[in-house]
Design a protein around this motif. Structure first.
Motif, PDB file in Angstrom:
ATOM      1  N   PHE A 148     -22.775 -71.798 -26.759  1.00  0.00           N
ATOM      2  CA  PHE A 148     -21.318 -71.266 -25.570  1.00  0.00           C
ATOM      3  C   PHE A 148     -20.334 -70.586 -26.631  1.00  0.00           C
ATOM      4  N   THR A 149     -19.246 -69.605 -25.700  1.00  0.00           N
ATOM      5  CA  THR A 149     -18.224 -68.976 -26.501  1.00  0.00           C
ATOM      6  C   THR A 149     -17.319 -68.657 -25.382  1.00  0.00           C
ATOM      7  N   GLN A 150     -16.405 -68.845 -25.109  1.00  0.00           N
ATOM      8  CA  GLN A 150     -15.481 -68.498 -24.720  1.00  0.00           C
ATOM      9  C   GLN A 150     -14.008 -67.928 -24.758  1.00  0.00           C
ATOM     10  N   GLY A 175     -13.100 -68.714 -34.017  1.00  0.00           N
ATOM     11  CA  GLY A 175     -13.807 -66.949 -33.895  1.00  0.00           C
ATOM     12  C   GLY A 175     -15.119 -67.303 -33.412  1.00  0.00           C
ATOM     13  N   ASP A 176     -15.585 -66.687 -33.044  1.00  0.00           N
ATOM     14  CA  ASP A 176     -16.755 -66.339 -33.058  1.00  0.00           C
ATOM     15  C   ASP A 176     -17.185 -64.678 -33.742  1.00  0.00           C
ATOM     16  N   TYR A 274     -15.823 -70.181 -29.872  1.00  0.00           N
ATOM     17  CA  TYR A 274     -16.973 -71.859 -30.182  1.00  0.00           C
ATOM     18  C   TYR A 274     -16.393 -72.959 -30.631  1.00  0.00           C
ATOM     19  N   ILE A 275     -16.770 -74.153 -30.423  1.00  0.00           N
ATOM     20  CA  ILE A 275     -16.103 -75.563 -30.287  1.00  0.00           C
ATOM     21  C   ILE A 275     -16.901 -75.934 -32.123  1.00  0.00           C
ATOM     22  N   ILE A 276     -16.127 -76.848 -32.432  1.00  0.00           N
ATOM     23  CA  ILE A 276     -16.915 -77.896 -33.337  1.00  0.00           C
ATOM     24  C   ILE A 276     -16.152 -78.961 -33.691  1.00  0.00           C
ATOM     25  N   LEU A 277     -16.522 -80.263 -33.666  1.00  0.00           N
ATOM     26  CA  LEU A 277     -16.808 -81.688 -33.445  1.00  0.00           C
ATOM     27  C   LEU A 277     -17.062 -82.226 -35.399  1.00  0.00           C
TER      28      LEU A 277
END
Length: 308
Positions: A148-150, A175-176, A274-277
């Motif tokens: 998932f990227t947005q 950034g992807d 993209y998201i990172i946790l």
């Protein structure tokens, strides 16, 4: 450790500084009333471009289309949804961190009550090799790269943070195009970072060429009255439009950044992220754990929601 599950809710999203939009409840997969025609929730791996569905900037008022949602519902001890997340593994050489990130459920698992729990543990150093020798700690780092990227939209997570010197939890976007552009030219948006020696303060930051590392665009949000972010759940979010990024805690906006803040350097927040946790231990910014730091420590994530 058990934590109360959030009540079912509908929330208000602030787009930029002024407009209000209504977020759908978790799990919506159908077209939303008032949304652009044909807007539905994408499948994992789909790149979302909110320009294509009517994103019109900080002063627009519209229904928000849910594009990514994870409420971490599942059996206790289960792994995260592999259609949404992947594990990163290895040590924290870039920031001189002290943890080794593991795969599987040893350091990141569902608790059965609707939460993802990322756990930092003190380990036998002989089992893990790090940049400085033998790692004393393990933890986990998860991302949505390739799933998932947005570009643009509202990114939100509700979390309860760990406590103690040396703890460094983060909810952030990268950034992807990092593979081709490198860092910091790919761009980085740190929706929330906390360091253990500041239990009641979180930071929202942006990194790009000419404003990165120890010199990002950044601001801090302190809780009133000496409260700690480890005492309860709080909601951390950004609203990202083509020419502004606004950071908020519990719906309270505290920082907005625009291209004018880069002092003539390139604004690199114009492509999918993209998201990172993750939960880091030690590092250049927080410093190492000390004799008062208790282990294990946990970053408890109630949900991650993204809307266009």
């Amino acid at each position: 450790m058990s934590f109360p599950k959030r009540p079912k809710r509908r929330s208000l999203l602030v787009i930029g500084a002024a407009a209000v939009a209504v977020m759908t409840s978790a799990g919506c997969t159908t077209e939303l009333p008032g949304a652009a025609a044909g807007v539905t929730q994408p499948r994992a791996g789909q790149v979302v471009d909110t320009n294509a569905i009517g994103m019109s900037g900080a002063n627009s008022v519209r229904a928000a289309a849910t594009t990514f949602s994870d409420d971490f519902d599942g059996a206790a001890g289960a792994d995260v949804d592999s259609g949404k997340w992947q594990h990163e593994t290895g040590d924290g050489v870039n920031n001189h961190e002290r943890q080794f990130y593991t795969a599987g459920t040893a350091n990141a698992a569902l608790d059965g009550d609707g939460h993802l729990v990322i756990t930092a543990k003190k380990e036998n150093p002989a089992n893990y090799n790090c940049w400085y020798g033998s790692c004393q700690y393990t933890s986990a780092r998860l991302n949505t790269a390739g799933k998932f990227t947005q570009r643009y939209g509202h990114f939100e997570a509700r979390m309860k943070l760990p406590r103690g010197q040396g703890m460094w939890p983060a909810f952030w976007l990268l950034g992807d195009n990092i593979g081709s552009a490198g860092w910091p030219s790919c761009g980085e948006i740190d929706v929330m970072e906390n360091i253990g020696r500041e239990p009641g303060t979180v930071h929202g930051s942006m990194h790009g060429p000419g404003y990165s590392g120890g010199n990002p665009l950044t601001a801090a949000y302190p809780l009133p009255g000496g409260q700690s972010f480890a005492d309860d759940f709080h909601t951390f979010a950004v609203d990202w439009s083509p020419n502004a990024v606004t950071f908020s805690v519990d719906g309270q906006a505290y920082e907005t950044r625009t291209p004018a803040d880069t002092n003539g350097n390139q604004w690199v927040f114009d492509h999918p992220f993209y998201i990172i946790l993750n939960l880091a231990v030690g590092g250049d910014w927080p410093g190492d754990p000390d004799g008062n730091t208790q282990f294990p420590q946990q970053l408890v994530v109630d949900y991650v929601h993204v809307s266009a």
